[in-house]
Design a protein around this motif. Structure first.
Motif, PDB file in Angstrom:
ATOM      1  N   ASN A   1     -10.138   4.003  12.973  1.00 61.23           N
ATOM      2  CA  ASN A   1     -10.039   4.081  11.521  1.00 61.23           C
ATOM      3  C   ASN A   1      -9.096   3.000  11.020  1.00 61.23           C
ATOM      4  N   PHE A   2      -9.088   2.762   9.716  1.00 65.03           N
ATOM      5  CA  PHE A   2      -8.280   1.645   9.218  1.00 65.03           C
ATOM      6  C   PHE A   2      -7.840   1.889   7.782  1.00 65.03           C
ATOM      7  N   ILE A   3      -6.811   1.127   7.390  1.00 64.27           N
ATOM      8  CA  ILE A   3      -6.357   1.106   6.005  1.00 64.27           C
ATOM      9  C   ILE A   3      -6.426  -0.330   5.509  1.00 64.27           C
ATOM     10  N   GLU A   4      -6.407  -0.484   4.179  1.00 64.32           N
ATOM     11  CA  GLU A   4      -6.489  -1.814   3.587  1.00 64.32           C
ATOM     12  C   GLU A   4      -5.218  -2.148   2.824  1.00 64.32           C
ATOM     13  N   CYS A   5      -4.807  -3.386   2.925  1.00 62.33           N
ATOM     14  CA  CYS A   5      -3.656  -3.888   2.184  1.00 62.33           C
ATOM     15  C   CYS A   5      -3.955  -3.857   0.681  1.00 62.33           C
ATOM     16  N   THR A   6      -2.933  -3.581  -0.127  1.00 63.74           N
ATOM     17  CA  THR A   6      -3.094  -3.533  -1.580  1.00 63.74           C
ATOM     18  C   THR A   6      -2.106  -4.483  -2.248  1.00 63.74           C
ATOM     19  N   THR A   7      -2.285  -4.691  -3.539  1.00 70.74           N
ATOM     20  CA  THR A   7      -1.367  -5.564  -4.280  1.00 70.74           C
ATOM     21  C   THR A   7       0.011  -4.930  -4.423  1.00 70.74           C
ATOM     22  N   ASP A   8       0.101  -3.610  -4.327  1.00 69.07           N
ATOM     23  CA  ASP A   8       1.398  -2.949  -4.443  1.00 69.07           C
ATOM     24  C   ASP A   8       2.290  -3.255  -3.248  1.00 69.07           C
ATOM     25  N   THR A   9       1.720  -3.253  -2.063  1.00 68.74           N
ATOM     26  CA  THR A   9       2.441  -3.606  -0.839  1.00 68.74           C
ATOM     27  C   THR A   9       1.583  -4.625  -0.104  1.00 68.74           C
ATOM     28  N   PRO A  10       1.797  -5.925  -0.381  1.00 64.33           N
ATOM     29  CA  PRO A  10       0.839  -6.944   0.069  1.00 64.33           C
ATOM     30  C   PRO A  10       1.061  -7.439   1.499  1.00 64.33           C
ATOM     31  N   TYR A  11       1.429  -6.540   2.389  1.00 64.63           N
ATOM     32  CA  TYR A  11       1.569  -6.950   3.784  1.00 64.63           C
ATOM     33  C   TYR A  11       1.326  -5.756   4.688  1.00 64.63           C
ATOM     34  N   LEU A  12       0.942  -6.047   5.925  1.00 64.28           N
ATOM     35  CA  LEU A  12       0.757  -5.037   6.952  1.00 64.28           C
ATOM     36  C   LEU A  12       1.377  -5.554   8.243  1.00 64.28           C
ATOM     37  N   GLN A  13       1.843  -4.640   9.087  1.00 66.51           N
ATOM     38  CA  GLN A  13       2.498  -5.016  10.344  1.00 66.51           C
ATOM     39  C   GLN A  13       1.996  -4.128  11.474  1.00 66.51           C
ATOM     40  N   ILE A  14       1.974  -4.690  12.677  1.00 67.07           N
ATOM     41  CA  ILE A  14       1.715  -3.900  13.878  1.00 67.07           C
ATOM     42  C   ILE A  14       2.714  -4.310  14.950  1.00 67.07           C
ATOM     43  N   GLY A  15       2.866  -3.441  15.939  1.00 69.28           N
ATOM     44  CA  GLY A  15       3.800  -3.727  17.020  1.00 69.28           C
ATOM     45  C   GLY A  15       5.218  -3.333  16.660  1.00 69.28           C
ATOM     46  N   GLU A  16       6.173  -4.116  17.110  1.00 69.24           N
ATOM     47  CA  GLU A  16       7.594  -3.837  16.910  1.00 69.24           C
ATOM     48  C   GLU A  16       8.001  -4.299  15.516  1.00 69.24           C
ATOM     49  N   HIS A  17       7.641  -3.506  14.507  1.00 68.90           N
ATOM     50  CA  HIS A  17       7.722  -3.977  13.129  1.00 68.90           C
ATOM     51  C   HIS A  17       9.011  -3.614  12.406  1.00 68.90           C
ATOM     52  N   LYS A  18       9.813  -2.707  12.960  1.00 71.20           N
ATOM     53  CA  LYS A  18      10.919  -2.160  12.161  1.00 71.20           C
ATOM     54  C   LYS A  18      11.994  -3.186  11.826  1.00 71.20           C
ATOM     55  N   TYR A  19      12.220  -4.177  12.689  1.00 68.39           N
ATOM     56  CA  TYR A  19      13.288  -5.140  12.417  1.00 68.39           C
ATOM     57  C   TYR A  19      12.881  -6.161  11.351  1.00 68.39           C
ATOM     58  N   GLY A  20      11.607  -6.449  11.254  1.00 68.94           N
ATOM     59  CA  GLY A  20      11.151  -7.432  10.274  1.00 68.94           C
ATOM     60  C   GLY A  20      10.748  -6.844   8.945  1.00 68.94           C
ATOM     61  N   LYS A  21      10.627  -5.521   8.869  1.00 70.82           N
ATOM     62  CA  LYS A  21      10.149  -4.895   7.637  1.00 70.82           C
ATOM     63  C   LYS A  21      11.113  -5.026   6.462  1.00 70.82           C
ATOM     64  N   PRO A  22      12.441  -4.871   6.659  1.00 77.32           N
ATOM     65  CA  PRO A  22      13.341  -4.986   5.501  1.00 77.32           C
ATOM     66  C   PRO A  22      13.227  -6.317   4.773  1.00 77.32           C
ATOM     67  N   VAL A  23      13.004  -7.402   5.507  1.00 75.55           N
ATOM     68  CA  VAL A  23      12.856  -8.717   4.869  1.00 75.55           C
ATOM     69  C   VAL A  23      11.640  -8.713   3.958  1.00 75.55           C
ATOM     70  N   LEU A  24      10.514  -8.206   4.453  1.00 76.22           N
ATOM     71  CA  LEU A  24       9.290  -8.174   3.660  1.00 76.22           C
ATOM     72  C   LEU A  24       9.426  -7.213   2.481  1.00 76.22           C
ATOM     73  N   ASP A  25      10.081  -6.078   2.705  1.00 76.64           N
ATOM     74  CA  ASP A  25      10.263  -5.110   1.627  1.00 76.64           C
ATOM     75  C   ASP A  25      11.011  -5.720   0.445  1.00 76.64           C
ATOM     76  N   ARG A  26      12.013  -6.527   0.733  1.00 80.61           N
ATOM     77  CA  ARG A  26      12.856  -7.070  -0.334  1.00 80.61           C
ATOM     78  C   ARG A  26      12.257  -8.309  -0.999  1.00 80.61           C
ATOM     79  N   ALA A  27      11.522  -9.122  -0.230  1.00 80.65           N
ATOM     80  CA  ALA A  27      11.139 -10.435  -0.741  1.00 80.65           C
ATOM     81  C   ALA A  27       9.666 -10.580  -1.113  1.00 80.65           C
ATOM     82  N   MET A  28       8.807  -9.684  -0.628  1.00 75.56           N
ATOM     83  CA  MET A  28       7.386  -9.929  -0.753  1.00 75.56           C
ATOM     84  C   MET A  28       6.772  -9.191  -1.934  1.00 75.56           C
TER      85      MET A  28
END
Length: 252
Positions: free
Chosen positions: A138-165
């Motif tokens: 099954n899958f989900i789709e990226c939206t304009t509200d949160t315009p990024y998706l991550q897989i794997g070891e994502h927790k360390y890079g997520k704060p950067v995307l949350d704040r800037a993207m």
């Protein structure tokens, strides 16, 4: 371990994936995890994978050779999918087909069936899209509200995307932010490492604007890492110290 991210903004798509795999501390290897399927001017699609390498390679091989449609008997691949949504469905079918074949053997060896994919791109005449496909297909789709998706070891890079993207970020600014996110992950997790594969696709071009591998020692990425570390240290120093002090109990 793995870290892959996909960013979908108004101007286009950015996909980034590291190449490090390991099966223990003494078995570290380099494998490409970002795979591109394209017919310039007609379509461009990219798949980034995380999880068990053998499973992800089996899924990609199944997609390349094609799956038979049980109704029509036609061979379905990503290259003849009429829409991005149907292409994502075919990735899900390929995952389930590999699970049906290899799942029991993996279970008997107490190995989990662990795989996930980022799938992005555009078919001529349709809008650009980005999906995350799970182990179950099954899958989900990226939206304009949160315009990024991550897989794997994502927790360390997520704060950067949350704040800037956000959706209106310029395309190569999105790439820069994605690379900072990758650097943050590499800094905190030795299971993620260089080389890094990068794909940039402009909306409606149906061709790669940039298809590049960042090797160890590349000047720009080395400078980006140094500048980001210095900027974090400077920001930390410029924030005032907390005003809190231990409060003494009032005398009675």
């Amino acid at each position: 371990m793995t870290y892959c991210c996909g960013i979908l903004v108004r101007d286009g798509l950015v996909m980034i994936a590291d190449t490090r795999t390991n099966a223990g501390l003494d078995n570290v290897s380099t494998f490409r995890k970002l795979h591109i399927f394209s017919k310039p001017g007609d379509r461009i699609m990219a798949i980034a994978s995380a999880g068990n390498l053998a499973i992800s390679q089996s899924v990609l091989s199944t997609l390349t050779e094609g799956l038979e449609d049980p109704t029509t008997g036609e061979i379905e691949t990503l290259m003849n999918a009429p829409t991005m949504f149907q292409a994502a469905q075919r990735i899900g079918r390929a995952i389930r087909a590999v699970h049906a074949t290899e799942g029991p053997a993996l279970k008997s060896e107490d190995v989990s069936f662990d795989v996930s994919f980022l799938f992005g791109g555009q078919i001529k005449g349709a809008r650009m899209r980005l999906f995350m496909v799970y182990t179950a297909g099954n899958f989900i789709e990226c939206t304009t509200d949160t315009p990024y998706l991550q897989i794997g070891e994502h927790k360390y890079g997520k704060p950067v995307l949350d704040r800037a993207m956000h959706y209106d970020v310029e395309l190569y600014e999105a790439l820069k932010t994605g690379l900072i996110s990758m650097d943050s992950t590499m800094r905190s997790n030795l299971g993620v490492g260089l080389p890094i594969d990068v794909l940039v696709v402009r909306a409606d071009a149906c061709d790669a604007d940039l298809n590049h591998r960042i090797e160890a020692g590349e000047p720009y990425f080395h400078d980006l890492r140094s500048r980001w570390s210095a900027a974090l240290r400077a920001a930390h120093q410029n924030i005032p110290r907390p005003p809190y002090k231990n409060e003494k109990e009032p005398k009675t």
